[in-house]
Structure formats: structure tokens, C-alpha cells
Design an enzyme around this catalytic site. Structure first.
Site, mmCIF file in Angstrom:
data_model
loop_
_atom_site.group_PDB
_atom_site.id
_atom_site.type_symbol
_atom_site.label_atom_id
_atom_site.label_comp_id
_atom_site.label_asym_id
_atom_site.label_seq_id
_atom_site.Cartn_x
_atom_site.Cartn_y
_atom_site.Cartn_z
ATOM 1 N N ILE A 139 0.885 -1.568 0.107
ATOM 2 C CA ILE A 139 -0.026 -0.155 -0.012
ATOM 3 C C ILE A 139 1.020 1.087 -0.152
ATOM 4 C CG2 ILE A 139 -1.941 0.905 1.072
ATOM 5 C CD1 ILE A 139 -2.496 -1.063 0.301
ATOM 6 N N SER A 287 -11.043 -0.653 5.710
ATOM 7 C CA SER A 287 -10.603 -2.021 5.142
ATOM 8 C C SER A 287 -10.259 -1.752 3.556
ATOM 9 C CB SER A 287 -10.282 -3.178 6.030
ATOM 10 O OG SER A 287 -11.870 -3.695 5.024
ATOM 11 N N CYS A 288 -9.906 -2.932 3.053
ATOM 12 C CA CYS A 288 -10.326 -2.309 1.391
ATOM 13 C C CYS A 288 -11.623 -2.924 0.996
ATOM 14 C CB CYS A 288 -9.400 -3.307 0.699
ATOM 15 S SG CYS A 288 -8.748 -5.243 1.199
ATOM 16 N N HIS A 315 -11.481 -13.459 -1.788
ATOM 17 C CA HIS A 315 -10.063 -11.903 -1.847
ATOM 18 C C HIS A 315 -8.861 -12.537 -2.454
ATOM 19 C CE1 HIS A 315 -7.857 -8.623 -0.258
ATOM 20 N NE2 HIS A 315 -8.660 -8.275 0.202
ATOM 21 N N ASN A 319 0.546 -10.723 2.502
ATOM 22 C CA ASN A 319 1.811 -10.962 2.024
ATOM 23 C C ASN A 319 1.359 -11.784 3.878
ATOM 24 O OD1 ASN A 319 4.620 -10.856 1.290
ATOM 25 N ND2 ASN A 319 4.740 -8.636 3.572
ATOM 26 N N ARG A 333 -4.107 -19.851 7.821
ATOM 27 C CA ARG A 333 -3.326 -19.471 6.687
ATOM 28 C C ARG A 333 -2.020 -19.593 6.727
ATOM 29 N NH1 ARG A 333 -5.016 -12.501 7.926
ATOM 30 N NH2 ARG A 333 -7.087 -12.938 7.610
ATOM 31 N N THR A 346 -12.994 -12.545 8.445
ATOM 32 C CA THR A 346 -13.207 -11.009 7.634
ATOM 33 C C THR A 346 -14.034 -9.692 8.576
ATOM 34 O OG1 THR A 346 -12.971 -9.590 5.667
ATOM 35 C CG2 THR A 346 -15.192 -10.748 6.011
ATOM 36 N N ASN A 453 -7.489 -4.567 -4.546
ATOM 37 C CA ASN A 453 -7.749 -4.574 -3.117
ATOM 38 C C ASN A 453 -6.783 -3.936 -2.588
ATOM 39 O OD1 ASN A 453 -7.632 -7.370 -4.346
ATOM 40 N ND2 ASN A 453 -6.037 -6.962 -2.669
#
Length: 481
Positions: A139, A287-288, A315, A319, A333, A346, A453
Site C-alpha cells: 500500500i 479496510s479494502c 479475496h 503478504n 493461513r 473478515t 484491493n
């Protein structure tokens, strides 16, 4: 009417010439008057002849006919003598508003339509707002790109970037990451490195790189930076108290978080940015996903009243996930992001109520991370108090919102039956409604909303930054309520 190959070629060459003639006019308006020229949200600043012609071709998706470059050239030539103040002008929407008017005199009509900014050059202009990026990840670098592409006409001045030093060639690595991006392509401009002074010079803008690990230890005034807004894109601190560390630094006025925040206002630009007050020293840009769905939900709630709904986000991986299977503190994850669809949580659905309080407790949400690097989709399954008559009614409402409403910078619309996720890389909208996928049943509606996003969200962050700095500019033609 059928035209010969020679006629088609002559027509194309003529349009190229018209686009070439536009470039210095667009550049002069931006450089001298700080005017941003666009076609239905597609900026024409620093664009090539082909890019300008593609923007004119795009207009057919809105007006059913391609925008004629000769008409745009007439508008741009007329604008030159108006001594305009800072503003944004959509020449496609402006031209079609003129066509629908009773006037036959374009310049006279423009003088009436743009009256509030005519002869406004140099009046009431404020000094550019100093901006510091705290972090330089996905970002952070996109925020830098957006700020730099508009530097000649921007009231936001990117002064510095704060990072931790990772190696002796850290500055060159940072410059390389700004210059090249596997998703968003090459940086549009020039980049030089001043290693001695820890400065990267991008498109003529010197960006001071400051190496630090504690926000409160930095004296920004030592670099000539004053009353700065710090944009924290590290994700390291997400509550007002922790983020308040930035305010202890000399030269800092306010801080903006590029993640959902606790104990502060969560702002979705276009929806609740008018609630930002001077006393809000720490603000979140949410958030996006929250940014993608909230504008669409506002349009639906205003028209039909949302009773209940579920948001499922498909989505792109981030990273935070592992490339290959390894330990991760979060559930699932730790499994390879490049190989798996991963169900995860989310908070975006619940966070909508921070911008639209009337939706408190009405939405649930879940997320599936998928093996793509960028562009996501939100699927809205909603029960409404009043259902639209059919799919066309609902799509017409959303399409009009994307063109003429105050949310037109946030909502985009497509009804192409060939688009896929990569077609939305670089979209500047918070979300793009896929009209062909809309479903209306006797009990509910389903909407599919694409969103970049990374880049689309970064554009929303910049808009919040403008609101915090008091640097929002009038847009013409004026949006409908």
C-alpha cells in the site's frame, strides 16, 4: 455506414492529431491551474495519445456512443481562457450536459457551469500539505505512485518515507521496488537515488528516507517537515493509543491508518468523510473490503432499506499468508497461499456499520483467500424491505450512481460478459458492480462487486487524506444528490 480501409485510416490519423493537440492543453491546466481533467473518472493527466483515445472509446460503455475527440478538444480550448481555480473536470460528462442544454454557445455555457472557479487561479490556495508514509510495503508504494503522478497539480506533498533499514543497499532496494511492480507494472516516470542524503528523487520530487523503528523518536522538523499527516501503512498499530505515538514526533499534526482502527473514526470516503473534524487527530481509512461494499450498500439502503445480509469475499492472498506450508498464528493461513483456497474471517461486514450506523447488526461476513495476487470480489446476498421490480431496475440504479451521484468516484459499473479479475487491476474505484451477475429473486438480491484491493483501496486512502487536509476540490459537472 460502411467506410473503406483508407477512410478508416484517415479517420484514425485525424483522431490521433486531436489527441496530440489535447496533451499540452491538459498539461497546462494541471500545471498552472491545478485542474485535473478526466473522462468518466479516467484521468487524462500524463497520458499518451493512445491512452487518451482509449478513454474516449471507453465512454461508449456509459453513453452507448464513443466520445468524439473533436468535442473534447472544443471543451479544452474553451477552458484555457477561463483562468480556472483548483478543480476536477470530467470533459465527457460536461460535454454531454452541454449537448442536453438549450445553449448553442459552448464558452458561454461553460462560464455559467463553472462560475464558482472561473478567475479563481491563485485565489484561496493553501500551501501543500506535507505527507509522510510510515511503511513502504504494497500500500505504501502505491500511495507514493498516486501522489507522485499528480505532483504538479497536487496539494498533497510527499515529503518522506519511514522504514527500518534492512541492508547496506536498502535505499536502492526501495527504489527498485518503487520502479518495478509485478502486478501494477513499471513506475510512470523517472527515479534517481541520492545515497549520500538518503533521498529518492521520483519525477523531480525528493523523498527523504528516514530509518527508524520507533515513531516517537523522529524529529521531522529536522528535514523541514511541519504539520505533517503520517500515513501508517504498516498494520503494526491499530488502536488510537498506539497510533498516537506518531503525534509525539516533532513536525506531526495528524495520523491516518490504512487498516480498520479501534477507538477512532473509520472513514469510507464518499460515505462518511464529512464527519472528519479538526479534533480527529487519528483516523482510519477502514479496510479494502469495507471500502468496496459500503458505497454500494448505502445506495441500496437509501433506495430499498437493507434488512439483513451476508457478505462473502473472494479475496486475493496477502503478504500475511505463507507461500508454502509453515507455522502461522492464524487458523488455516499457514497453508500455502499460492496453492490453496483458504477460508478465513473478515471483519469487513461488521465494520460497515462504523460508516453506516443504520446497518449495525444487519450484516454477517466471511472470506475465502484465493491464489491470485490482486483484485478481489465481494458477493452481497441481501434481504431488502422493498425489493426492486427486477434486475434491470437494480442495475439502472447502480449504473446511475456510478455516473451522476456523489458516490461516482467510489462506485464503478460494468456489464461486459467477458471481464475477469485482471481486467480490474488499476481500477481507481472502491468497487465495480458486475451488472450481468446481478440476481433479483422474490426474496433477496445478489450483487457481485469487483475491487482492486491494492490500488482501488489506495485511491480511497488518498481521498481520506485530502479530506483530513482540507484539500478536497470541486468536481464538474456537479454530482446529483
Amino acid at each position: 455506414m460502411t467506410i473503406s480501409p483508407a477512410q478508416a485510416r484517415d479517420q484514425w490519423v485525424a483522431r490521433e492529431a486531436e489527441a496530440e493537440a489535447m496533451i499540452p492543453l491538459i498539461g497546462k491546466l494541471n500545471r498552472e491551474n491545478h485542474v485535473v481533467v478526466s473522462i468518466y473518472g479516467r484521468s487524462l493527466i500524463n497520458k499518451s495519445v493512445i491512452q487518451i483515445l482509449k478513454a474516449h472509446r471507453f465512454a461508449r460503455q456509459i453513453d452507448t456512443v464513443e466520445l468524439n475527440p473533436s468535442d473534447s478538444l472544443k471543451v479544452l480550448n474553451s477552458l484555457q481562457g477561463l483562468n480556472l481555480g483548483v478543480c476536477s473536470i470530467d470533459i465527457a460528462a460536461l460535454w454531454h450536459a452541454f449537448e442536453k442544454s438549450d445553449s448553442a454557445d459552448l464558452e458561454a455555457w461553460l462560464r455559467e457551469e463553472l462560475a464558482e472557479v472561473i478567475d479563481g487561479k491563485g485565489k484561496n490556495e493553501q500551501a501543500p500539505q506535507d505527507v509522510v508514509l510510515y511503511g513502504f510495503g504494497r500500500i505504501g508504494r502505491l500511495l507514493a505512485r498516486i501522489l507522485l503522478e499528480r505532483s504538479s497539480g497536487s496539494e498533497l506533498n510527499l515529503r518522506a518515507v519511514v522504514v527500518r533499514k534492512n541492508s547496506d543497499v536498502d535505499l536502492f532496494k526501495r527504489a527498485s521496488l518503487l520502479r518495478r511492480d509485478s502486478v501494477h507494472g513499471a513506475f510512470k516516470g523517472t527515479i534517481r537515488v541520492d545515497e549520500e542524503n538518503n533521498i529518492i528523487i521520483a519525477n523531480g520530487t525528493p523523498i527523504q528516507f528516514i530509518y527508524a523503528s520507533d515513531p516517537a523518536d523522529i524529529d521531522y522538523t529536522a528535514y523541514g517537515i511541519n504539520d505533517a499527516i503520517i500515513v501508517d501503512n504498516t498494520g503494526r498499530w491499530r488502536d488510537a493509543e498506539s497510533l498516537g505515538q506518531h503525534l509525539k514526533s516533532k513536525g506531526v499534526k495528524r495520523a491516518l491508518l490504512t487498516a480498520p482502527g479501534k477507538g477512532m473514526k473509520n472513514i469510507v470516503c464518499g460515505v462518511n468523510d464529512d464527519t472528519i473534524e479538526d479534533s480527529d487527530l487519528v483516523v482510519s481509512a477502514a479496510s479494502c473490503t469495507t471500502n468496496a461494499i459500503t458505497p454500494v450498500l448505502k445506495v441500496l439502503d437509501d433506495a430499498y432499506t437493507v434488512e439483513h445480509g451476508h457478505v462473502e469475499t473472494v479475496h486475493s492472498f496477502t503478504n500475511d499468508q505463507n507461500l508454502i506450508d509453515n507455522f502461522h498464528k492464524g487458523d488455516r493461513r499457514g497453508r500455502s497461499a499460492a496453492l490453496n483456497m483458504v477460508i478465513t474471517e473478515t471483519g469487513a461486514a461488521k465494520a460497515v456499520s462504523k460508516a453506516l450506523p443504520q446497518l449495525e447488526g444487519k450484516l454477517t461476513g466471511n472470506a475465502i483467500r484465493v491464489p491470485t495476487p490482486d483484485v478481489s470480489m465481494a458477493i452481497l446476498n441481501l434481504q431488502l424491505e422493498k425489493l426492486p421490480a427486477d434486475k434491470d431496475e437494480l442495475n439502472t440504479l447502480l449504473r446511475e450512481a456510478s455516473l451522476t451521484s456523489k458516490l461516482r468516484r467510489q462506485i464503478d459499473y460494468t456489464d461486459s460478459n467477458e471481464v475477469v479479475s485482471t481486467d480490474f487491476v488499476g481500477s481507481r474505484a472502491a468497487g465495480v458492480v458486475d451488472g450481468l451477475a446481478t440476481i433479483v429473486t422474490p426474496k433477496n438480491v445478489l450483487l457481485y462487486v469487483w475491487y482492486d484491493n491494492e490500488f482501488g483501496y489506495s485511491c480511497q486512502v488518498i481521498r481520506v487524506l485530502e479530506s483530513m487536509a482540507g484539500r478536497t476540490t470541486p468536481t464538474f459537472p456537479r454530482a446529483e444528490s
